[in-house]
Design an enzyme around this catalytic site. Structure first.
Site, mmCIF file in Angstrom:
data_model
loop_
_atom_site.group_PDB
_atom_site.id
_atom_site.type_symbol
_atom_site.label_atom_id
_atom_site.label_comp_id
_atom_site.label_asym_id
_atom_site.label_seq_id
_atom_site.Cartn_x
_atom_site.Cartn_y
_atom_site.Cartn_z
ATOM 1 N N CYS A 1 3.434 -28.923 -8.632
ATOM 2 C CA CYS A 1 3.408 -27.920 -7.570
ATOM 3 C C CYS A 1 1.988 -27.421 -7.305
ATOM 4 C CB CYS A 1 4.339 -26.767 -7.917
ATOM 5 S SG CYS A 1 4.126 -26.082 -9.572
ATOM 6 N N TYR A 2 1.279 -27.012 -8.346
ATOM 7 C CA TYR A 2 -0.102 -26.576 -8.157
ATOM 8 C C TYR A 2 -0.968 -27.683 -7.555
ATOM 9 C CZ TYR A 2 0.432 -22.237 -10.957
ATOM 10 O OH TYR A 2 0.767 -20.989 -11.438
#
Length: 350
Positions: A154-155
């Site tokens: 996600c990051y």
């Protein structure tokens, strides 16, 4: 169009939950198998009441079995922890299935780097060259022929999309890049942990794993490919007291004096045929609420003339764009479908 049966290994976490939500209304991909040893024997709606009234809610949960999945499915999503996913993937690929792995097991090309950051040896390193990094904006052509997709973290999704045009156009120095990223609590997973209790998270804001977060080598690997040179960056994650969403503020040094309007034009051109990336008008900055539950990545741009910095702000939904929705986009491409099939989602407001 005829439906394509798919399976989901690991249905009880937040990424499994989000996959069930998306697949419940997908026009072609039909959830046929859902597995969990702990919940085996129940219908999916028994653990996810929001699926009541949807055909997906009637899917029976079973213990994972490669032979059964191979007989019932064309593609399988792996929503299990790193370390476990690699064994499932190897077994399912050998059975002739296509696999989208949401864990980190196939994101890093170098088994040694994986061992250093994840504190275990990779048991199937021969599969690493086969895995395609599942960021559609970068690898859509390769995903169309992939058998194994490594779904991005996600990051990394928020940082890579935020920096790709700047690196491709040589706008920024390759040193002194700082990514300051904030995530909602669902990014930590669904397991019970004192640090994630309501009273520990609510009405507070904290940093964690500074300088040692496991997404760091993944970000550096993909940014280095974009730049054509090795990149080392400072990645600094924080926990927000919200359910879902990521806001990344990325600080870079410009290679020359540029007006923000010119940089905006380059970003807009870079993503002109990538409708999920929305380059906001100059003067506007992203907010997590405007991407909630969607595949959008909103990008805002600021030039600080005093420091000659380009500051990039990106916002995504960590569960949809940063995990399960992106996995479905990859599965769409792997299955010969439009990338946005079942993913034309408006933000959940307010």
């Amino acid at each position: 169009m005829q439906s394509i049966p798919v399976g989901l290994v690991g249905v009880t976490g937040y990424t499994g939950m989000e996959l069930a939500r998306i697949l419940a209304v997908h026009p072609v991909l039909k959830l046929t198998r859902a597995t969990s040893r702990a919940e085996a024997g129940k219908p999916l709606k028994a653990i996810y009441p929001f699926l009541e009234g949807f055909p997906a809610g009637d899917v029976g949960i079973s213990a994972p079995d490669a032979a059964d999945l191979a007989a019932s499915c064309k593609l399988v999503f792996l929503a299990v922890p790193h370390g476990a996913a690699m064994d499932y993937a190897a077994e399912l690929l050998a059975a002739g299935l296509k696999v989208v792995d949401l864990s980190a097991d196939f994101r890093l090309h170098d088994a040694g780097v994986y061992a250093d950051w994840y504190n275990q040896d990779h048991r199937h390193p021969h599969l690493l060259p086969e895995a395609v990094y599942g960021l559609p904006e970068l690898n859509s052509d390769r995903l169309k022929t992939a058998k194994l997709t490594a779904n991005p973290g996600c990051y990394p999704t928020s940082v890579i999309l935020g920096l790709a045009p700047a690196l491709k156009n040589g706008l920024i120095e390759l040193t002194d890049i700082v990514a300051d990223s904030k995530s909602g609590a669902s990014g930590a997973g669904r397991k019970a942990a004192t640090a994630m209790l309501f009273c520990e998270v609510h009405d507070s804001f904290r940093a964690y794993n500074l300088g040692k977060h496991r997404h760091t080598p993944e970000i550096e690997q993909e940014l280095s490919k974009l730049a054509g040179a090795a990149i080392t960056l400072s990645f600094n994650p924080h926990l927000l007291p919200i359910d879902r969403g990521i806001l990344s503020t990325i600080y870079t040094k410009l290679t020359r004096v540029l007006a923000v309007e010119d940089i905006h034009a380059l970003y807009a051109a870079h993503y002109a045929d990538k409708p999920w990336v929305r380059v906001l008008p100059v003067g506007k900055l992203p907010e997590t609420r405007y991407v909630r539950g969607t595949m959008f990545c909103d990008i805002g741009l600021v030039v600080d003339p005093r420091t000659n910095r380009l500051i990039v702000v990106s916002a995504i939904d960590n569960l949809c764009r940063g995990a399960s929705g992106q996995a479905v986009a990859c599965a769409n491409l792997m299955s010969g479908l439009p990338v946005d099939a079942g993913l034309f989602l408006a933000p959940m407001m307010p």
